[in-house]
Design an enzyme around this catalytic site. Structure first.
Site, PDB file in Angstrom:
ATOM      1  N   LEU A 181      14.072 -20.005 -68.378  1.00 16.89           N
ATOM      2  CA  LEU A 181      13.423 -19.409 -67.198  1.00 16.89           C
ATOM      3  C   LEU A 181      13.612 -20.251 -65.930  1.00 16.89           C
ATOM      4  O   LEU A 181      12.804 -20.168 -65.017  1.00 16.89           O
ATOM      5  CB  LEU A 181      11.922 -19.148 -67.461  1.00 16.89           C
ATOM      6  CG  LEU A 181      11.609 -18.206 -68.635  1.00 16.89           C
ATOM      7  CD1 LEU A 181      10.084 -18.009 -68.770  1.00 16.89           C
ATOM      8  CD2 LEU A 181      12.275 -16.850 -68.486  1.00 16.89           C
TER       9      LEU A 181
ATOM     10  N   SER B 275      34.134 -15.626 -65.176  1.00 16.04           N
ATOM     11  CA  SER B 275      34.102 -15.133 -63.798  1.00 16.04           C
ATOM     12  C   SER B 275      35.523 -15.030 -63.254  1.00 16.04           C
ATOM     13  O   SER B 275      36.405 -15.813 -63.640  1.00 16.04           O
ATOM     14  CB  SER B 275      33.299 -16.145 -62.966  1.00 16.04           C
ATOM     15  OG  SER B 275      33.477 -15.903 -61.598  1.00 16.04           O
TER      16      SER B 275
ATOM     17  N   TYR C   2      31.078 -25.096 -59.857  1.00 13.78           N
ATOM     18  CA  TYR C   2      30.649 -23.935 -60.652  1.00 13.78           C
ATOM     19  C   TYR C   2      31.864 -23.281 -61.301  1.00 13.78           C
ATOM     20  O   TYR C   2      31.903 -23.053 -62.514  1.00 13.78           O
ATOM     21  CB  TYR C   2      29.897 -22.910 -59.781  1.00 13.78           C
ATOM     22  CG  TYR C   2      29.763 -21.574 -60.478  1.00 13.78           C
ATOM     23  CD1 TYR C   2      28.851 -21.400 -61.513  1.00 13.78           C
ATOM     24  CD2 TYR C   2      30.595 -20.496 -60.146  1.00 13.78           C
ATOM     25  CE1 TYR C   2      28.772 -20.193 -62.201  1.00 13.78           C
ATOM     26  CE2 TYR C   2      30.520 -19.294 -60.810  1.00 13.78           C
ATOM     27  CZ  TYR C   2      29.601 -19.141 -61.837  1.00 13.78           C
ATOM     28  OH  TYR C   2      29.536 -17.947 -62.511  1.00 13.78           O
TER      29      TYR C   2
ATOM     30  N   LYS D  62      33.198 -22.964 -65.405  1.00 13.07           N
ATOM     31  CA  LYS D  62      33.550 -21.747 -66.154  1.00 13.07           C
ATOM     32  C   LYS D  62      34.923 -21.900 -66.797  1.00 13.07           C
ATOM     33  O   LYS D  62      35.124 -21.517 -67.947  1.00 13.07           O
ATOM     34  CB  LYS D  62      33.542 -20.535 -65.211  1.00 13.07           C
ATOM     35  CG  LYS D  62      32.154 -20.107 -64.777  1.00 13.07           C
ATOM     36  CD  LYS D  62      31.419 -19.418 -65.914  1.00 13.07           C
ATOM     37  CE  LYS D  62      29.942 -19.303 -65.641  1.00 13.07           C
ATOM     38  NZ  LYS D  62      29.146 -18.892 -66.787  1.00 13.07           N
TER      39      LYS D  62
ATOM     40  N   ASN E 142      32.455  -8.844 -58.989  1.00 14.82           N
ATOM     41  CA  ASN E 142      31.196  -9.109 -58.258  1.00 14.82           C
ATOM     42  C   ASN E 142      30.091  -8.135 -58.686  1.00 14.82           C
ATOM     43  O   ASN E 142      30.036  -7.008 -58.194  1.00 14.82           O
ATOM     44  CB  ASN E 142      31.441  -8.993 -56.750  1.00 14.82           C
ATOM     45  CG  ASN E 142      32.253 -10.156 -56.209  1.00 14.82           C
ATOM     46  OD1 ASN E 142      33.375 -10.376 -56.631  1.00 14.82           O
ATOM     47  ND2 ASN E 142      31.688 -10.911 -55.284  1.00 14.82           N
TER      48      ASN E 142
HETATM   49  P1  NAD Z   1      20.912 -15.498 -63.710  1.00 13.18           P
HETATM   50  O1  NAD Z   1      20.653 -16.801 -63.072  1.00 13.18           O
HETATM   51  O2  NAD Z   1      20.119 -14.321 -63.274  1.00 13.18           O
HETATM   52  O3  NAD Z   1      20.810 -15.621 -65.283  1.00 13.18           O
HETATM   53  C1  NAD Z   1      21.104 -16.811 -65.981  1.00 13.18           C
HETATM   54  C2  NAD Z   1      19.930 -17.087 -66.923  1.00 13.18           C
HETATM   55  O4  NAD Z   1      20.195 -18.270 -67.657  1.00 13.18           O
HETATM   56  C3  NAD Z   1      18.609 -17.297 -66.182  1.00 13.18           C
HETATM   57  O5  NAD Z   1      17.637 -16.462 -66.763  1.00 13.18           O
HETATM   58  C4  NAD Z   1      18.286 -18.774 -66.402  1.00 13.18           C
HETATM   59  O6  NAD Z   1      16.906 -19.000 -66.459  1.00 13.18           O
HETATM   60  C5  NAD Z   1      18.988 -19.046 -67.722  1.00 13.18           C
HETATM   61  N1  NAD Z   1      19.405 -20.446 -67.931  1.00 13.18           N
HETATM   62  C6  NAD Z   1      20.089 -21.252 -67.078  1.00 13.18           C
HETATM   63  N2  NAD Z   1      20.328 -22.441 -67.660  1.00 13.18           N
HETATM   64  C7  NAD Z   1      19.803 -22.379 -68.920  1.00 13.18           C
HETATM   65  C8  NAD Z   1      19.734 -23.279 -69.990  1.00 13.18           C
HETATM   66  N3  NAD Z   1      20.258 -24.514 -69.905  1.00 13.18           N
HETATM   67  N4  NAD Z   1      19.128 -22.887 -71.139  1.00 13.18           N
HETATM   68  C9  NAD Z   1      18.578 -21.658 -71.240  1.00 13.18           C
HETATM   69  N5  NAD Z   1      18.603 -20.751 -70.237  1.00 13.18           N
HETATM   70  C10 NAD Z   1      19.218 -21.104 -69.098  1.00 13.18           C
HETATM   71  O7  NAD Z   1      22.482 -15.194 -63.527  1.00 13.18           O
HETATM   72  P2  NAD Z   1      23.301 -13.863 -63.808  1.00 13.18           P
HETATM   73  O8  NAD Z   1      23.777 -13.343 -62.500  1.00 13.18           O
HETATM   74  O9  NAD Z   1      22.566 -12.977 -64.737  1.00 13.18           O
HETATM   75  O10 NAD Z   1      24.565 -14.498 -64.520  1.00 13.18           O
HETATM   76  C11 NAD Z   1      24.667 -14.560 -65.930  1.00 13.18           C
HETATM   77  C12 NAD Z   1      25.937 -15.290 -66.303  1.00 13.18           C
HETATM   78  O11 NAD Z   1      27.055 -14.611 -65.721  1.00 13.18           O
HETATM   79  C13 NAD Z   1      26.015 -16.734 -65.792  1.00 13.18           C
HETATM   80  O12 NAD Z   1      26.642 -17.515 -66.767  1.00 13.18           O
HETATM   81  C14 NAD Z   1      26.884 -16.618 -64.559  1.00 13.18           C
HETATM   82  O13 NAD Z   1      27.563 -17.814 -64.284  1.00 13.18           O
HETATM   83  C15 NAD Z   1      27.850 -15.519 -64.974  1.00 13.18           C
HETATM   84  N6  NAD Z   1      28.437 -14.802 -63.833  1.00 13.18           N
HETATM   85  C16 NAD Z   1      27.624 -14.253 -62.892  1.00 13.18           C
HETATM   86  C17 NAD Z   1      28.164 -13.596 -61.794  1.00 13.18           C
HETATM   87  C18 NAD Z   1      27.283 -13.047 -60.697  1.00 13.18           C
HETATM   88  O14 NAD Z   1      27.780 -12.822 -59.585  1.00 13.18           O
HETATM   89  N7  NAD Z   1      26.007 -12.789 -60.945  1.00 13.18           N
HETATM   90  C19 NAD Z   1      29.558 -13.470 -61.687  1.00 13.18           C
HETATM   91  C20 NAD Z   1      30.367 -14.029 -62.690  1.00 13.18           C
HETATM   92  C21 NAD Z   1      29.787 -14.683 -63.775  1.00 13.18           C
HETATM   93  C1  WQD Z   2      31.210 -11.569 -51.155  1.00 11.99           C
HETATM   94  C2  WQD Z   2      31.859 -11.422 -49.790  1.00 11.99           C
HETATM   95  C3  WQD Z   2      31.825 -13.454 -48.485  1.00 11.99           C
HETATM   96  C4  WQD Z   2      27.452 -13.614 -48.082  1.00 11.99           C
HETATM   97  C5  WQD Z   2      30.592 -15.414 -55.753  1.00 11.99           C
HETATM   98  C6  WQD Z   2      31.083 -16.531 -56.636  1.00 11.99           C
HETATM   99  C7  WQD Z   2      31.706 -15.979 -57.892  1.00 11.99           C
HETATM  100  C8  WQD Z   2      30.732 -15.020 -58.580  1.00 11.99           C
HETATM  101  C9  WQD Z   2      30.275 -13.952 -57.661  1.00 11.99           C
HETATM  102  C10 WQD Z   2      29.180 -16.079 -60.070  1.00 11.99           C
HETATM  103  C11 WQD Z   2      32.735 -12.612 -49.388  1.00 11.99           C
HETATM  104  C12 WQD Z   2      30.977 -12.380 -47.824  1.00 11.99           C
HETATM  105  C13 WQD Z   2      28.746 -13.237 -48.406  1.00 11.99           C
HETATM  106  C14 WQD Z   2      27.042 -13.577 -46.728  1.00 11.99           C
HETATM  107  C15 WQD Z   2      29.229 -12.773 -46.130  1.00 11.99           C
HETATM  108  N1  WQD Z   2      29.516 -15.677 -58.964  1.00 11.99           N
HETATM  109  N2  WQD Z   2      29.610 -12.818 -47.443  1.00 11.99           N
HETATM  110  N3  WQD Z   2      27.957 -13.148 -45.798  1.00 11.99           N
HETATM  111  O1  WQD Z   2      31.949 -15.297 -52.954  1.00 11.99           O
HETATM  112  O2  WQD Z   2      33.035 -13.195 -53.910  1.00 11.99           O
HETATM  113  O3  WQD Z   2      31.706 -14.644 -55.363  1.00 11.99           O
HETATM  114  O4  WQD Z   2      29.696 -14.564 -56.490  1.00 11.99           O
HETATM  115  O5  WQD Z   2      29.847 -16.207 -61.027  1.00 11.99           O
HETATM  116  O6  WQD Z   2      32.042 -17.041 -58.709  1.00 11.99           O
HETATM  117  O7  WQD Z   2      32.037 -17.308 -55.924  1.00 11.99           O
HETATM  118  O8  WQD Z   2      30.529 -13.309 -53.673  1.00 11.99           O
HETATM  119  O9  WQD Z   2      28.604 -12.121 -52.728  1.00 11.99           O
HETATM  120  O10 WQD Z   2      28.959 -14.541 -52.120  1.00 11.99           O
HETATM  121  O11 WQD Z   2      30.540 -12.838 -51.204  1.00 11.99           O
HETATM  122  O12 WQD Z   2      30.010 -12.385 -45.248  1.00 11.99           O
HETATM  123  O13 WQD Z   2      25.916 -13.925 -46.375  1.00 11.99           O
HETATM  124  O14 WQD Z   2      30.825 -11.370 -48.796  1.00 11.99           O
HETATM  125  O15 WQD Z   2      32.520 -14.207 -47.523  1.00 11.99           O
HETATM  126  O16 WQD Z   2      33.805 -12.095 -48.654  1.00 11.99           O
HETATM  127  P1  WQD Z   2      31.892 -14.161 -53.888  1.00 11.99           P
HETATM  128  P2  WQD Z   2      29.542 -13.233 -52.448  1.00 11.99           P
END
Ligand code: NAD
Ligand code: WQD
Length: 343
Positions: A35, A126, A151, A155, A181
């Site tokens: 959490l 990702s 980050y 990954k 995204n």
């Molecule tokens: P989120 O932060 O909403 O969910 C991650 C969850 O993991 C949270 O509930 C957090 O409390 C829990 N957590 C973190 N560290 C922990 C630990 N050490 N032990 C147990 N629980 C832990 O994020 P999300 O957007 O749901 O992303 C889920 C996964 O997908 C992540 O691994 C993230 O890197 C990956 N991901 C997300 C995105 C995005 O844009 N949201 C994009 C690509 C990949």
């Molecule tokens: C989207 C677009 C910004 C915010 C990130 C991580 C990636 C994955 C998804 C977790 C871009 C523009 C954004 C703002 C803006 N995360 N932007 N003003 O950067 O594609 O990806 O989230 O795994 O690893 O890098 O997503 O939503 O931040 O940005 O203009 O306040 O919006 O420049 O073009 P991004 P984002």
């Protein structure tokens, strides 16, 4: 017999939507989440929507003793591994926290799984692992690139670790899901993304501007080599993403080794297109100003999702306006996110 899935990070944004999909498909679900970036309320909302509940354990994936206890008391068939930290900017300031949670955490989880002889794993990777590709759309056979932040590197490291693991022991079946995204919310308006503090990602920021919580959006750069000069991304509805996990889980039950799938729509939208689409869905203005590019951002990024369609029978079904209206409904009904009292 009903399969039981361990979902790490299941209280978070993508995990909670995936749990709903799993419960609806008849799986039993055990959640392990510390959490640190979520609330258990998300799981109560899952129960409110589908009438079924997941078993919740508050704990950390880095806690080996807890994992051993969990695997020895629960008959787990597969693990969906979402747990980790995901804020790009924070990862630059606190790299050790990111390598500890994301890399060491995944390592500890895999060690405990191997010990318990649980060999099926779906990992949340990702599109960031592709770095800055020279052309679009991105298919899985593109080389992984150089992620621009800790980050992203965490990954990529976990992907490499998992490949080595599967290579060392053929009993492993691993899916690397490279998300583009993720945005949107469950159509009920009961579940959605609930960022802590100032949002890092575009859509949560836009949504908070539209509702008046934040004064205006900063558009990071309008001088990219794209049609309107702003960055282009492949935004995917979180419910489509959740369904992709179900398909991947089913696929790896009869596929050994490591399989990589892009989860995206195949269509890119610019920041300005996103603003206009949100204004249309919310009927609210989204004031913005153009500022400098954000360090580490790339001009464009969108998926070739055909491998997932061919091999998983999965493709996205929800379009941009649906992503926007579902986000807006969640925002309107839950102005304080999960801290909003349930109605
Ligand atoms: P989120 O932060 O909403 O969910 C991650 C969850 O993991 C949270 O509930 C957090 O409390 C829990 N957590 C973190 N560290 C922990 C630990 N050490 N032990 C147990 N629980 C832990 O994020 P999300 O957007 O749901 O992303 C889920 C996964 O997908 C992540 O691994 C993230 O890197 C990956 N991901 C997300 C995105 C995005 O844009 N949201 C994009 C690509 C990949
Ligand atoms: C989207 C677009 C910004 C915010 C990130 C991580 C990636 C994955 C998804 C977790 C871009 C523009 C954004 C703002 C803006 N995360 N932007 N003003 O950067 O594609 O990806 O989230 O795994 O690893 O890098 O997503 O939503 O931040 O940005 O203009 O306040 O919006 O420049 O073009 P991004 P984002």
């Amino acid at each position: 017999m009903t399969e039981r899935i361990l979902v790490t990070g299941g209280a978070g944004y993508i995990g909670s939507h995936t749990i709903l999909t799993l419960l609806n498909a008849g799986y039993e679900v055990v959640v392990l989440d510390n959490l640190c970036n979520s609330s258990q309320e998300s799981l109560l909302r899952v129960e409110q929507i589908c009438g079924k509940s997941a078993w919740f354990i508050q704990g950390d994936i880095r806690d080996r003793e807890l994992l051993d206890d969990l695997f020895s008391t629960q008959q787990i068939d597969s693990v969906l591994h979402f747990a980790g930290l995901k804020a790009v900017g924070e990862s630059v300031k606190q790299p050790l926290d990111y390598y500890d949670n994301n890399v060491s955490g995944s390592l500890t989880l895999c060690q405990a799984m191997a010990c318990a002889e649980v060999f099926r794993l779906v990992f949340s990777s990702s599109a960031t692992v592709y770095g800055e590709p020279t052309h679009m759309p991105i298919s899985e056979d593109f080389p992984t690139g150089v992620p621009t932040n800790p980050y992203g590197r965490s990954k990529l490291m976990v992907e490499e670790l998992l490949k080595d693991l599967a290579h060392s022991d053929p009993r492993w079946s691993i899916a690397l899901l490279r998300y583009f995204n993720p945005i949107g919310a469950h159509p009920s308006g009961l579940m959605g993304e609930d960022p802590n503090g100032l949002p890092n990602n575009l859509l949560p920021y836009v949504s908070q501007v539209a509702i008046g919580k934040l004064p205006q959006l900063a558009v990071f750069g309008a001088d990219y080599p794209t049609p309107d000069g702003t960055g282009i991304r492949d935004y995917i509805h979180v419910v489509d993403l959740a369904e992709g996990h179900l398909k991947a889980l089913q696929a790896i039950s009869h596929k050994n080794g490591v399989n990589t799938w892009n989860l995206g729509t195949g269509t890119g939208y610019s920041v300005l297109e996103m603003i206009r689409a949100f204004e249309k869905a919310s009927e609210k203005p989204v004031p913005f100003k153009i500022v400098d590019r954000r360090l580490g951002d790339i001009a464009e990024c969108w998926a070739d999702p055909s491998k997932a369609e061919l091999e998983l029978g999965w493709k996205t079904e929800r379009g941009l306006q649906e992503m926007m209206s579902d986000t807006w409904r969640w925002q309107l009904l839950n102005p304080q996110g999960y801290a909003t009292k349930r109605y």
